[in-house]
Motif scaffolding. Structure first.
Motif, PDB file in Angstrom:
ATOM      1  N   ILE A   1     -29.805 -12.874  -6.345  1.00 35.85           N
ATOM      2  CA  ILE A   1     -29.183 -12.622  -7.558  1.00 35.85           C
ATOM      3  C   ILE A   1     -28.901 -13.841  -8.276  1.00 35.85           C
ATOM      4  O   ILE A   1     -29.070 -13.910  -9.270  1.00 35.85           O
ATOM      5  N   ALA A   2     -28.695 -14.818  -7.565  1.00 36.65           N
ATOM      6  CA  ALA A   2     -28.295 -16.088  -8.546  1.00 36.65           C
ATOM      7  C   ALA A   2     -29.582 -16.704  -8.830  1.00 36.65           C
ATOM      8  O   ALA A   2     -29.677 -17.282 -10.061  1.00 36.65           O
ATOM      9  N   THR A   3     -30.727 -16.460  -8.098  1.00 32.42           N
ATOM     10  CA  THR A   3     -31.915 -16.895  -8.385  1.00 32.42           C
ATOM     11  C   THR A   3     -32.614 -16.080  -9.812  1.00 32.42           C
ATOM     12  O   THR A   3     -33.082 -16.690 -10.695  1.00 32.42           O
ATOM     13  N   LEU A   4     -32.178 -14.654  -9.874  1.00 33.15           N
ATOM     14  CA  LEU A   4     -32.581 -14.241 -11.155  1.00 33.15           C
ATOM     15  C   LEU A   4     -31.887 -14.399 -12.376  1.00 33.15           C
ATOM     16  O   LEU A   4     -32.375 -14.376 -13.381  1.00 33.15           O
ATOM     17  N   ARG A   5     -30.402 -14.723 -12.152  1.00 36.60           N
ATOM     18  CA  ARG A   5     -29.723 -15.168 -13.199  1.00 36.60           C
ATOM     19  C   ARG A   5     -30.151 -16.420 -13.792  1.00 36.60           C
ATOM     20  O   ARG A   5     -30.016 -16.752 -15.108  1.00 36.60           O
ATOM     21  N   GLN A   6     -30.674 -17.379 -13.062  1.00 28.88           N
ATOM     22  CA  GLN A   6     -31.282 -18.625 -13.538  1.00 28.88           C
ATOM     23  C   GLN A   6     -32.661 -18.665 -14.438  1.00 28.88           C
ATOM     24  O   GLN A   6     -32.811 -19.269 -15.197  1.00 28.88           O
ATOM     25  N   ARG A   7     -33.222 -17.419 -14.434  1.00 27.10           N
ATOM     26  CA  ARG A   7     -34.576 -17.201 -15.158  1.00 27.10           C
ATOM     27  C   ARG A   7     -34.138 -16.996 -16.648  1.00 27.10           C
ATOM     28  O   ARG A   7     -33.259 -16.295 -17.052  1.00 27.10           O
ATOM     29  N   THR A   8     -34.953 -17.537 -17.557  1.00 22.86           N
ATOM     30  CA  THR A   8     -34.951 -17.640 -18.848  1.00 22.86           C
ATOM     31  C   THR A   8     -36.042 -16.848 -19.565  1.00 22.86           C
ATOM     32  O   THR A   8     -35.792 -16.580 -20.772  1.00 22.86           O
ATOM     33  N   SER A   9     -37.137 -16.665 -18.917  1.00 21.57           N
ATOM     34  CA  SER A   9     -37.979 -15.950 -19.672  1.00 21.57           C
ATOM     35  C   SER A   9     -38.534 -14.527 -18.832  1.00 21.57           C
ATOM     36  O   SER A   9     -38.067 -14.149 -17.680  1.00 21.57           O
TER      37      SER A   9
END
Length: 164
Positions: free
Chosen positions: A88-96
């Protein structure tokens, strides 16, 4: 609106005697990965961004999905055997990306699907989250940074056994 596709890698081959990280797919797994790619395209669930564990079986699953060239895939070591909080943290870091695909491993990928969904599918297979299990969910958010547990609306769930 954002869409997330969480996929467990297809069936791996235990006969190779390689390290866990280097274990490839078996023939059934390769067929399942191709079937999952066909299903994604047929249902209109084509991602524009992908994230994949660096393990051989996840990389091979991703390659056999036959994603469009426009879908950029990043291989992340942190997704190898990641816990749901890390996913979930990896997903939250996505900007595009409006539609993200994330391919990883159990038990983390299954737990992440449970954590993110408002309501889980009424299918026995969801509880087991077998090889190739794929959950598609929609989020009423403008940014991946706003991704919150329990906020995903179930769009679809399948396992290779339903497709092959």
């Amino acid at each position: 609106m954002r869409r997330l596709i969480l996929m467990r890698h297809a069936k791996s081959d235990w006969s190779h005697g390689t390290s866990d990280h280097d274990r490839p797919l078996n023939p059934r797994g390769r067929g399942a990965a191709e079937a999952l790619g066909n299903w994604l395209r047929a249902e209109g669930f084509v991602p524009d961004v992908g994230f994949c564990s660096t393990a051989a079986r996840t990389r091979e699953t991703c390659a056999l999905l036959n994603l469009p060239e426009s879908c950029t895939v990043t291989h992340l070591r942190q997704l190898y055997l990641a816990e749901p909080d890390e996913i979930i943290a990896t997903l939250r870091q996505r900007t595009s990306g409006d539609t993200l695909l994330l391919i990883a491993h159990n038990p983390g990928i299954a737990a992440a699907a449970v954590a993110l969904l408002q309501d889980t599918p009424d299918q026995d297979a969801f509880g087991r989250y077998p090889s190739g299990a794929t959950t598609v969910m929609d989020f009423d958010i403008d940014s991946w940074a706003d991704l919150a547990p329990g906020s995903g609306g179930l769009r679809a769930f399948t396992v290779p056994k339903q497709l092959v």
